[in-house]
Design a protein around this motif. Structure first.
Motif, PDB file in Angstrom:
ATOM      1  N   ILE A  65       1.028   5.092   0.725  1.00 26.03           N
ATOM      2  CA  ILE A  65       0.255   6.132   1.416  1.00 26.03           C
ATOM      3  C   ILE A  65       0.972   7.494   1.335  1.00 26.03           C
ATOM      4  CG2 ILE A  65      -0.814   4.441   2.947  1.00 26.03           C
ATOM      5  CD1 ILE A  65       1.006   5.473   5.192  1.00 26.03           C
ATOM      6  N   VAL A  94      -6.205  10.642   6.451  1.00 24.12           N
ATOM      7  CA  VAL A  94      -5.552   9.528   7.143  1.00 24.12           C
ATOM      8  C   VAL A  94      -6.602   8.549   7.660  1.00 24.12           C
ATOM      9  CG1 VAL A  94      -4.162   8.878   9.151  1.00 24.12           C
ATOM     10  CG2 VAL A  94      -3.500  10.848   7.748  1.00 24.12           C
ATOM     11  N   MET A 110       0.748   4.100  10.329  1.00 24.77           N
ATOM     12  CA  MET A 110      -0.302   3.289   9.729  1.00 24.77           C
ATOM     13  C   MET A 110      -0.065   1.799   9.974  1.00 24.77           C
ATOM     14  SD  MET A 110      -3.188   3.604   8.098  1.00 24.77           S
ATOM     15  CE  MET A 110      -3.130   5.232   7.316  1.00 24.77           C
ATOM     16  N   ARG A 161       4.433   8.490   8.362  1.00 20.28           N
ATOM     17  CA  ARG A 161       3.116   8.008   7.976  1.00 20.28           C
ATOM     18  C   ARG A 161       3.024   6.481   7.915  1.00 20.28           C
ATOM     19  NH1 ARG A 161       3.100  11.569   2.635  1.00 20.28           N
ATOM     20  NH2 ARG A 161       5.280  10.916   2.820  1.00 20.28           N
ATOM     21  N   SER A 162       3.989   5.845   7.271  1.00 22.81           N
ATOM     22  CA  SER A 162       3.914   4.387   7.140  1.00 22.81           C
ATOM     23  C   SER A 162       4.070   3.696   8.489  1.00 22.81           C
ATOM     24  CB  SER A 162       4.991   3.887   6.170  1.00 22.81           C
ATOM     25  OG  SER A 162       6.286   4.163   6.654  1.00 22.81           O
ATOM     26  N   LEU A 189      -0.846  11.022   1.725  1.00 25.59           N
ATOM     27  CA  LEU A 189      -1.340  11.549   2.995  1.00 25.59           C
ATOM     28  C   LEU A 189      -0.478  12.719   3.478  1.00 25.59           C
ATOM     29  CD1 LEU A 189      -2.163   8.235   4.894  1.00 25.59           C
ATOM     30  CD2 LEU A 189      -3.691   9.682   3.534  1.00 25.59           C
ATOM     31  N   MET A 206      -8.064   6.603   4.757  1.00 29.82           N
ATOM     32  CA  MET A 206      -7.118   5.619   4.241  1.00 29.82           C
ATOM     33  C   MET A 206      -7.024   4.419   5.188  1.00 29.82           C
ATOM     34  SD  MET A 206      -4.825   4.879   1.803  1.00 29.82           S
ATOM     35  CE  MET A 206      -4.087   6.349   1.057  1.00 29.82           C
ATOM     36  N   TYR A 207      -6.948   4.697   6.480  1.00 35.02           N
ATOM     37  CA  TYR A 207      -6.886   3.618   7.464  1.00 35.02           C
ATOM     38  C   TYR A 207      -8.118   2.721   7.344  1.00 35.02           C
ATOM     39  CZ  TYR A 207      -7.726   1.207  11.833  1.00 35.02           C
ATOM     40  OH  TYR A 207      -8.027   0.231  12.764  1.00 35.02           O
ATOM     41  N   PHE A 226       0.848  -1.191   0.000  1.00 35.97           N
ATOM     42  CA  PHE A 226       0.000   0.000   0.000  1.00 35.97           C
ATOM     43  C   PHE A 226       0.884   1.241   0.000  1.00 35.97           C
ATOM     44  CE2 PHE A 226      -2.741  -3.206   1.957  1.00 35.97           C
ATOM     45  CZ  PHE A 226      -3.910  -3.039   1.232  1.00 35.97           C
ATOM     46  N   ILE A 248       3.480  -1.295   4.042  1.00 29.63           N
ATOM     47  CA  ILE A 248       2.867   0.034   4.005  1.00 29.63           C
ATOM     48  C   ILE A 248       3.986   1.041   3.775  1.00 29.63           C
ATOM     49  CG2 ILE A 248       1.360   1.657   5.184  1.00 29.63           C
ATOM     50  CD1 ILE A 248       0.071  -1.061   4.940  1.00 29.63           C
ATOM     51  N   CYS A 296       5.633   4.938   2.787  1.00 28.37           N
ATOM     52  CA  CYS A 296       5.595   6.388   2.570  1.00 28.37           C
ATOM     53  C   CYS A 296       6.960   6.778   1.993  1.00 28.37           C
ATOM     54  CB  CYS A 296       5.272   7.159   3.855  1.00 28.37           C
ATOM     55  SG  CYS A 296       6.473   6.983   5.182  1.00 28.37           S
TER      56      CYS A 296
END
Length: 293
Positions: free
Chosen positions: A188, A220, A262, A258-259, A191, A223-224, A186, A250, A252
């Motif tokens: 992200i 966020v 998440m 961010r990753s 974000l 997305m979550y 994924f 995950i 970023c």
């Protein structure tokens, strides 16, 4: 009886893997001829009686090609006897393997007067393809140091709390490359990025200031919710297909904010639904650590 078969290209870290397993009470055998796997299992079962021994063997390109070609048949025979057997395959990109051999001045087992190091590394990949295709767990060691590799092996192979599929939720930074062993990825990077907040830059996604900032972002939360719904629905399907290991990555930009946030949040939530959920942050640098160059 539990049997772990360790394989991979030369220079990828097989010796380190065997060292880790030996430190954790596995009886380890390096460079076992593949054709001896059935006899090893038979003798071990006969001698084991009521105990459940742990054995790890390394099978690599030093085997004869015709033995490697028979690996699928040999592995199937072991599993027909209900032997718990994991195949761990270690690898790294060609450039990394070339660099490792150049730095250590080791001789590659397939090099000779007519085959260069680069050719040997390429040919080894073909020779080991019967094992690669059947690997339960593949670890790319290109960007791992000795300690990270040891930790990764312990996490994935030795820290499974119970039988069944082991799910790894892993954060990473795209600037250091996508994990090649990821089953689902994924992105992200769309974000809001805490990196651009000077007062947040030094933290990582495990720290409360980052958590509070990202919790306030509508994107966020959406997305979550979307990723969690996907994983909660489909990860059990992976388990139902008898997959031993599944890695969800995950990503970023740098793998710090961010990753990490998440992956940690998803992993903790999924633990309420699934067993054997592990969390790893590949590129995280904490406040008191210096960033990689």
């Amino acid at each position: 009886m539990r049997l772990i078969i360790v394989s991979g290209r030369s220079g990828s870290g097989k010796s380190t893997a065997l060292d880790v397993l030996e430190d954790n009470d596995f009886y380890c055998i390096d460079n076992l001829p593949a054709m001896l796997l059935p006899e090893l299992a038979e003798r071990t079962l006969l001698a084991a009686e009521l105990v459940h021994p742990q054995i790890a063997v390394s099978i690599d390109a030093r085997n004869a090609p015709n033995q490697l070609e028979r690996f699928p048949e040999l592995l199937a025979g072991l599993r027909e006897r209900h032997i718990v057997c994991d195949v761990l395959y270690l690898d790294a990109d060609d450039e990394t393997l070339l660099k490792r051999f150049s730095e250590t001045r080791r001789r590659h087992p397939l090099t000779n007067e007519s085959r260069s190091l680069a050719e040997a590394i390429r040919d080894e990949k073909v020779l080991l393809s019967p094992i690669t295709d059947l690997a339960d767990l593949t670890i790319d060691t290109s960007h791992l140091n000795l300690y990270q590799l040891r930790d990764s092996i312990k996490l994935r192979l030795l820290d499974k709390p119970e039988p069944g599929t082991a799910f790894l939720i892993e954060s990473f930074g795209f600037k250091r490359g996508v994990p090649v062993d990821a089953d689902v990825v994924f992105d992200i990077r769309c974000l809001p990025n805490p990196y651009w907040k000077p007062d947040l830059r030094a933290y990582c996604g495990l720290d409360q200031p980052i958590i509070e900032y990202l919790n306030e972002q509508t994107d966020v939360e959406e997305m979550y919710a979307d990723i969690y719904a996907y994983l909660a629905k489909w990860l059990p399907r992976f388990a139902a297909s008898n997959r031993a290991y599944v890695t969800v990555a995950i990503g970023c930009t740098g793998g710090q904010h961010r990753s990490v946030y998440m992956a940690q949040r998803l992993g903790e939530s999924l633990r309420q639904e699934l067993s054997n959920v592990q969390i790893r942050h590949r590129d995280v640098v904490r406040i008191d650590e210096k960033p990689h160059a």
